[in-house]
Each structure stands twice: as C-alpha cells, then as structure tokens.
Scaffold this active site. Sequence first.
Site, PDB file in Angstrom:
ATOM      1  N   LYS A 184       0.813  -1.108   0.046  1.00  0.00           N
ATOM      2  CA  LYS A 184       0.093  -0.074   0.048  1.00  0.00           C
ATOM      3  C   LYS A 184       0.909   1.311  -0.161  1.00  0.00           C
ATOM      4  CE  LYS A 184      -4.486   0.963   2.089  1.00  0.00           C
ATOM      5  NZ  LYS A 184      -5.182   1.123   0.712  1.00  0.00           N
ATOM      6  N   GLU A 220      -7.781  -5.809  -9.989  1.00  0.00           N
ATOM      7  CA  GLU A 220      -8.513  -5.363  -9.228  1.00  0.00           C
ATOM      8  C   GLU A 220      -9.011  -3.903  -9.732  1.00  0.00           C
ATOM      9  OE1 GLU A 220      -6.634  -4.323  -5.323  1.00  0.00           O
ATOM     10  OE2 GLU A 220      -4.516  -4.259  -6.262  1.00  0.00           O
TER      11      GLU A 220
HETATM   12  N1  PLP Z   1      -6.931  -2.865  -3.229  1.00  0.00           N
HETATM   13  C1  PLP Z   1      -6.635  -1.651  -3.063  1.00  0.00           C
HETATM   14  C2  PLP Z   1      -5.692  -1.174  -4.490  1.00  0.00           C
HETATM   15  C3  PLP Z   1      -6.746  -0.794  -2.012  1.00  0.00           C
HETATM   16  O1  PLP Z   1      -6.544   0.466  -1.763  1.00  0.00           O
HETATM   17  C4  PLP Z   1      -7.614  -1.190  -1.071  1.00  0.00           C
HETATM   18  C5  PLP Z   1      -7.703  -0.604   0.345  1.00  0.00           C
HETATM   19  O2  PLP Z   1      -7.244  -0.497   1.200  1.00  0.00           O
HETATM   20  C6  PLP Z   1      -7.963  -2.678  -1.248  1.00  0.00           C
HETATM   21  C7  PLP Z   1      -7.930  -3.467  -2.338  1.00  0.00           C
HETATM   22  C8  PLP Z   1      -8.800  -3.112  -0.270  1.00  0.00           C
HETATM   23  O3  PLP Z   1      -8.145  -3.543   1.081  1.00  0.00           O
HETATM   24  P1  PLP Z   1      -8.709  -3.691   2.443  1.00  0.00           P
HETATM   25  O4  PLP Z   1      -9.885  -4.513   2.528  1.00  0.00           O
HETATM   26  O5  PLP Z   1      -7.511  -4.134   3.339  1.00  0.00           O
HETATM   27  O6  PLP Z   1      -9.085  -2.353   2.962  1.00  0.00           O
HETATM   28  C1  COI Z   2      -9.292   1.669   1.904  1.00  0.00           C
HETATM   29  O1  COI Z   2     -10.365   0.861   1.699  1.00  0.00           O
HETATM   30  O2  COI Z   2      -8.924   2.001   3.033  1.00  0.00           O
HETATM   31  C2  COI Z   2      -8.569   2.236   0.970  1.00  0.00           C
HETATM   32  O3  COI Z   2      -7.471   2.662   1.318  1.00  0.00           O
HETATM   33  C3  COI Z   2      -9.087   2.667  -0.548  1.00  0.00           C
HETATM   34  C4  COI Z   2      -8.998   3.968  -0.948  1.00  0.00           C
HETATM   35  C5  COI Z   2      -9.684   4.035  -2.015  1.00  0.00           C
HETATM   36  C6  COI Z   2      -9.693   4.897  -0.070  1.00  0.00           C
END
Ligand code: PLP
Ligand code: COI
Length: 343
Positions: A184, A220
Amino acid sequence: MEKVNLDWENIGFSYRPTNTRYVSAYKDGRWSAGQLTEDANIVISESAGVLQYAQTIFEGLKAYTTKHGDIVAFRPDLNAQRLNDSAKRLEMPIFSEEQFLNGIEQVVKANAAYVPPYGSGATLYLRPFMYGSSPVIGVRPAEEYQFRIFSTPVGPYFKGGAKPLTLCVSEFDRAASRGTGHVKAGLNYAMSLYAGVTAKRNGFDENIYLDSATRTKVEETGGANFLFITKDKKVITPKSDTILPSITRRSLLYVAKVYLGLEVEEREVYLEELADFVECGICGTAAVLSPVGKVVDRDQEICFSSGMEKMGEITQKLYDTLTGVQMGDIVAPEGWIREIIKA
Ligand code: PLP
Ligand code: COI
C-alpha cells in the site's frame, strides 16, 4: 459521550479533520514513544524523501459503534502487519504492531465524539501512514521518518450506496509484474489518478485493471479487490501477486466458507470469462462490498444477471453477514473485533 453535530447519514467519503492525531518520529534508528497532537499540519524539508521520491505508505481501517454501544476497530492487527510489508518494500523502518495498536487506541479514544452512532451507516476512518521526512537528493531511502494516524468520519465510498456500479476495463496498468502492486504505497495511487479521472470523465464509476504482463487477467480496481459469483453460487476471487491483499476480502472469504457454507476459490480470472459470472462485487475497507452491475470493455458490455437495481443475492448475503459480524449482530470470529471503548 456527546457527539459532534454532523448529518451522519449524509457525510459522504471526504476528509473532515478531527481534533487529535498520533505522531511518532524515527531518528537514529529508533521510533519515539509517540504522542497525540492537535496540529493537523506538517512542516518538512523541501527535499524530504516523501516529496522527492514518493517514499510514503499508508493503511485504512475503520472504528465504529456496535449494536451494543461499544466503540471497536476491525482487525487492526492485520493493518499493522500489512504496513510493515509495505515498509520493507520501500526500504522504510518497521513500526511495531504493539505501538501501532496503541496509536489506534489513543486516536479513537481522543476522537470518540467523531465516531458515528450505530445504524448511521457512517464510521470513523483511520488513516495510519509513514513517510520519509529527512532530505534526500540522490535516489536513496531517507534516514528519518514519521508515522502518523489521523481519523475522519466517513459515509459510503460510492455515492449511490448499494446501487450497482459500472466499471470500465482500463487501458492503463496499475501494477508492474514484480513491482509494488501488492503493497500500500502512495505511488500506486498517484499513478492511478490519470486513469481514474479518465474513467470518471467517460461516465464510469471505477476502473478494472488487468495484469500488465498479458492484459488478459482481471486484477482489481484502484481501491478494492474483486469477488465473482458463479451460477452454482461459488465465490471466486482473482489470485495475483500484483494486487493488494485486502483484509475485507480475506474476511469475506472466511464468512463465505464458514458462516454461509459456500465454496470459495482464489484463482486467476480471465477477462473473457467475466460474462460467465452471475454477480460481481468489489471489496475493501472503504468500499465494504459494493455491487457491480456492468463492465464495459471498449465496445463490449458485460451485464451481470443481478442487474443495475440491487445487489445480487449472494453478494447481499455476504454483505449482510460481514456487516452483521462487524456491528455485533452476529458473533465474530476470535480476534476480529478490537474493543476500544466499552459501552
Ligand atoms: N485494493 C486496493 C488497491 C486498495 O487500496 C484497497 C484498500 O485498502 C483494497 C484493495 C482493499 O483492502 P482492505 O480490504 O484491506 O481495505
Ligand atoms: C481503503 O479502503 O481503506 C483504501 O485505502 C482505499 C481507498 C480507495 C480509500
């Protein structure tokens, strides 16, 4: 606890500063103890690693009020672990899980007035992040860093709430093979801005990114992972080394298997098979589980049979069960819900 006066049902997903944030500084090989500050602004060198070479990583998680009135956070330990996976990939220092969880707790407690009430559909979004703060001019890692956590109350990420989204297959790539797609890092989002704005300008809610090596496989969106449902109610999710391992996805797959008795498969998903699926959803902390009604790939339209009016049947069950677990209506698996303030 007296809450701030906000129209919780209609706050949308935007930055609204709260009173207090957490900050810890890394210098001479050590992180400082960490403290709360009221100052939302940061002063750093014009040549800081974050400004010149985008040395910054972040996390996103939510604190919210359960049915029982407790204020909790959802699986923050997994965010702490993923932050460190990102830190390693960007040559940044490890931040201990214990200190991360302590920072989360302090920020939520200090901003309890901003934690939306149960049933409002809103949550307190927490944004932990780390960046290179000392000057660099040759391309190399910074020597000093800051770790911070701020919070902001948010509503649904997508304006229509549970209304199915229309996605387009992006002509741009999000992540290179063996690149940084699985962590991230801010740089992944900076380079997606042009593609994201282009998609919105063309009337789409979001992009679907394909694998950059062959451009045949679904990866994704810019901020969420995919779940697809087959005709025989199997849950399929793309397997790839270049997507962000979503904590929401991991939780939904568990919910699908253990709570709903569904078959679950993580495998490569080809763009040309999308038309075989009956439902599609995108999942993430911000997106929760948002239904997708239609995918557009140049002049081809793929319409899922769940339609453009409501969530598909299985997507709805997954959504209801996950949010039920989060909100305290359904017993959660051990360790998923971290209590911060008891009712
Ligand atoms: N994919 C991307 C590119 C993201 O920025 C996020 C957000 O955090 C996710 C997937 C979903 O991850 P999570 O469920 O850990 O928030
Ligand atoms: C999240 O879901 O926390 C992210 O970082 C994704 C972003 C598009 C807000």
